[in-house]
Design an enzyme around this catalytic site. Structure first.
Site, PDB file in Angstrom:
ATOM      1  N   ASP A  60       0.926  -1.156  -0.017  1.00 34.89           N
ATOM      2  CA  ASP A  60      -0.177  -0.177  -0.050  1.00 34.89           C
ATOM      3  C   ASP A  60       0.878   1.222   0.044  1.00 34.89           C
ATOM      4  O   ASP A  60       1.743   1.524   0.850  1.00 34.89           O
ATOM      5  CB  ASP A  60      -0.865   0.001   1.189  1.00 34.89           C
ATOM      6  N   TYR A 150      -7.625  16.085  -7.026  1.00 37.82           N
ATOM      7  CA  TYR A 150      -6.965  15.246  -8.113  1.00 37.82           C
ATOM      8  C   TYR A 150      -6.199  16.123  -8.994  1.00 37.82           C
ATOM      9  O   TYR A 150      -5.092  15.810  -9.439  1.00 37.82           O
ATOM     10  CB  TYR A 150      -8.147  14.352  -8.548  1.00 37.82           C
ATOM     11  N   LYS A 154      -2.328  16.233 -10.005  1.00 39.80           N
ATOM     12  CA  LYS A 154      -1.677  15.822 -11.445  1.00 39.80           C
ATOM     13  C   LYS A 154      -0.866  17.042 -11.806  1.00 39.80           C
ATOM     14  O   LYS A 154       0.044  17.025 -12.655  1.00 39.80           O
ATOM     15  CB  LYS A 154      -2.784  15.567 -12.361  1.00 39.80           C
TER      16      LYS A 154
HETATM   17  N1  LIG Z   1      -8.252   6.290 -16.629  1.00 40.55           N
HETATM   18  C1  LIG Z   1      -8.038   7.510 -16.817  1.00 40.55           C
HETATM   19  O1  LIG Z   1      -9.036   8.411 -17.473  1.00 40.55           O
HETATM   20  C2  LIG Z   1      -7.193   8.387 -16.456  1.00 40.55           C
HETATM   21  C3  LIG Z   1      -6.766   9.459 -17.120  1.00 40.55           C
HETATM   22  C4  LIG Z   1      -5.392  10.169 -16.528  1.00 40.55           C
HETATM   23  C5  LIG Z   1      -4.538   9.706 -15.783  1.00 40.55           C
HETATM   24  N2  LIG Z   1      -4.921   8.495 -15.186  1.00 40.55           N
HETATM   25  C6  LIG Z   1      -3.683   8.282 -13.959  1.00 40.55           C
HETATM   26  O2  LIG Z   1      -3.373   6.925 -14.774  1.00 40.55           O
HETATM   27  C7  LIG Z   1      -2.704   6.205 -13.440  1.00 40.55           C
HETATM   28  C8  LIG Z   1      -3.383   4.797 -13.532  1.00 40.55           C
HETATM   29  O3  LIG Z   1      -4.731   4.862 -13.346  1.00 40.55           O
HETATM   30  P1  LIG Z   1      -5.713   3.874 -14.196  1.00 40.55           P
HETATM   31  O4  LIG Z   1      -6.824   4.846 -14.895  1.00 40.55           O
HETATM   32  O5  LIG Z   1      -5.089   2.680 -14.639  1.00 40.55           O
HETATM   33  O6  LIG Z   1      -6.777   3.383 -12.812  1.00 40.55           O
HETATM   34  P2  LIG Z   1      -7.083   1.802 -11.960  1.00 40.55           P
HETATM   35  O7  LIG Z   1      -7.525   1.014 -13.320  1.00 40.55           O
HETATM   36  O8  LIG Z   1      -7.897   2.182 -11.037  1.00 40.55           O
HETATM   37  O9  LIG Z   1      -5.499   1.335 -11.643  1.00 40.55           O
HETATM   38  C9  LIG Z   1      -4.809   1.949 -10.529  1.00 40.55           C
HETATM   39  C10 LIG Z   1      -3.780   1.108 -10.295  1.00 40.55           C
HETATM   40  O10 LIG Z   1      -3.180   1.740  -8.971  1.00 40.55           O
HETATM   41  C11 LIG Z   1      -3.001   0.670  -7.906  1.00 40.55           C
HETATM   42  N3  LIG Z   1      -3.144   1.241  -6.804  1.00 40.55           N
HETATM   43  C12 LIG Z   1      -4.283   2.148  -6.154  1.00 40.55           C
HETATM   44  N4  LIG Z   1      -4.350   2.695  -4.967  1.00 40.55           N
HETATM   45  C13 LIG Z   1      -3.001   2.107  -4.476  1.00 40.55           C
HETATM   46  C14 LIG Z   1      -2.128   2.037  -3.380  1.00 40.55           C
HETATM   47  N5  LIG Z   1      -2.713   2.556  -2.039  1.00 40.55           N
HETATM   48  N6  LIG Z   1      -1.079   1.234  -3.113  1.00 40.55           N
HETATM   49  C15 LIG Z   1      -0.329   0.846  -4.353  1.00 40.55           C
HETATM   50  N7  LIG Z   1      -1.079   0.477  -5.433  1.00 40.55           N
HETATM   51  C16 LIG Z   1      -2.275   1.325  -5.723  1.00 40.55           C
HETATM   52  C17 LIG Z   1      -4.171  -0.489  -8.362  1.00 40.55           C
HETATM   53  O11 LIG Z   1      -4.051  -1.600  -7.891  1.00 40.55           O
HETATM   54  P3  LIG Z   1      -4.653  -2.024  -6.388  1.00 40.55           P
HETATM   55  O12 LIG Z   1      -5.997  -1.805  -6.230  1.00 40.55           O
HETATM   56  O13 LIG Z   1      -4.299  -3.542  -6.485  1.00 40.55           O
HETATM   57  O14 LIG Z   1      -3.808  -1.647  -5.496  1.00 40.55           O
HETATM   58  C18 LIG Z   1      -4.163  -0.426  -9.747  1.00 40.55           C
HETATM   59  O15 LIG Z   1      -3.227  -1.225 -10.276  1.00 40.55           O
HETATM   60  C19 LIG Z   1      -3.504   7.197 -12.306  1.00 40.55           C
HETATM   61  O16 LIG Z   1      -1.998   7.610 -11.912  1.00 40.55           O
HETATM   62  C20 LIG Z   1      -4.308   8.066 -12.737  1.00 40.55           C
HETATM   63  O17 LIG Z   1      -4.553   9.345 -12.069  1.00 40.55           O
HETATM   64  C21 LIG Z   1      -5.929   7.974 -15.559  1.00 40.55           C
END
Ligand SMILES: NC(=O)c1ccc[n+]([C@@H]2O[C@H](COP(=O)([O-])OP(=O)(O)OC[C@H]3O[C@@H](n4cnc5c(N)ncnc54)[C@H](OP(=O)(O)O)[C@@H]3O)[C@@H](O)[C@H]2O)c1
Length: 261
Positions: A60, A150, A154
């Site tokens: 975590d 958020y 970023k």
């Molecule tokens: N999807 C979008 O639209 C979007 C757009 C712009 C930027 N982003 C950025 O892209 C990145 C990845 O996001 P995503 O879209 O792939 O979201 P996601 O599907 O929710 O994946 C998030 C990942 O982070 C891990 N995580 C969350 N909390 C954690 C913690 N406390 N410790 C360790 N691991 C943790 C989760 O795994 P576990 O739950 O197994 O811990 C999961 O592998 C983020 O930084 C997000 O802000 C996303």
């Protein structure tokens, strides 16, 4: 010898897709997230399919002592060529109504973890003249009412990465701020903004595999800032041309919960 990358948040979403993308290119992987079972399954699959080595660590990242244990574990694994700070989450709603502890956890994961891992693992990355990639967001280009914390986290990631890309050039380490726009993943569900215009049919939600490939290509090309998709690039560009009052009002309109459900 095969190169090695550490990816945080590798169990799901963009992080999982990046793990697959690096594996396809023959990189060894160190994968981090909280979901041990998913990481174990992914490790087995990728090791079999690509004959690479995959190390996994349940952590975590919002817990300072777990984060420090992770860094010691990484140092014991030998050389490290790339660090991908990807784990992150968001929350949607009026700031005054959102629980403070979740907002603070967001700052801890999206900001403090990026600073901490980058600082602790930098000596390894300097030795390899390696790569750092921080997953920022198009949210980083403007303030975001109803996702205030958020968007601000970023903006931090974007500016921190750009600053470091200048500082670390002399050491041969590149720093890439990768900025996805709306992308299919668990993000919207976790952030509670799956009913906003951003994730509605009115917007183009990108495939996480396409975003991940672009991210890895950008990191290897040692770009300082990379934005996924021409629509997102245009959005980030027009922010610079419009008055700030208009930009923040528009972002608030887009993010307002319930407006699009
Ligand atoms: N999807 C979008 O639209 C979007 C757009 C712009 C930027 N982003 C950025 O892209 C990145 C990845 O996001 P995503 O879209 O792939 O979201 P996601 O599907 O929710 O994946 C998030 C990942 O982070 C891990 N995580 C969350 N909390 C954690 C913690 N406390 N410790 C360790 N691991 C943790 C989760 O795994 P576990 O739950 O197994 O811990 C999961 O592998 C983020 O930084 C997000 O802000 C996303």
């Amino acid at each position: 010898m095969a190169k090695k990358v550490l990816i945080t948040g590798a169990s799901k979403g963009i992080g999982e897709s990046m793990a697959r993308e690096f594996a396809r290119r023959g990189w060894n992987l160190l994968l981090v997230a909280r979901s041990t079972d998913i990481l174990e399954k992914l490790k087995k699959e990728l090791e079999q399919q690509y004959s690479i080595s995959v190390g996994i660590q349940t952590c975590d990242l919002t817990d300072v002592s777990e984060r420090n244990i992770l860094c010691e574990w990484v140092k014991n694994q030998g050389a490290l060529d790339a660090l991908v700070n990807n784990a992150g989450f968001g929350s949607t709603g009026a700031f005054k109504d959102l629980p403070l502890d979740r907002e603070l956890r967001q700052v801890e994961l999206n900001v403090a973890t990026v600073v901490s891992l980058t600082h602790q693992l930098l000596p390894l990355l300097c030795e390899q003249r390696g790569y750092i990639m921080n997953i920022a967001s198009t949210a980083g280009f403007q303030p975001g009412p109803y996702m205030a914390v958020y968007y601000a986290t970023k903006a931090f990631v974007l500016h921190f990465s750009e600053a470091l890309s200048v500082e670390l050039a002399a050491q041969g380490v590149s720093v890439t701020a990768h900025c996805p726009g709306a992308t299919e993943s668990e993000f919207a569900k976790v952030a509670g903004n799956d009913k906003t215009v951003l994730f509605s049919k009115m917007n183009h939600v990108m495939s996480r595999d396409v975003v991940a490939k672009h991210a890895v290509d950008s990191m290897l090309a040692r770009k300082a800032v990379a934005i996924s998709g021409w629509r997102n690039w245009l959005l980030a560009f027009t922010v610079r041309l419009n008055p700030r009052w208009m930009v923040r009002q528009l972002a608030g309109w887009i993010n307002q919960p319930g407006k699009w459900s």
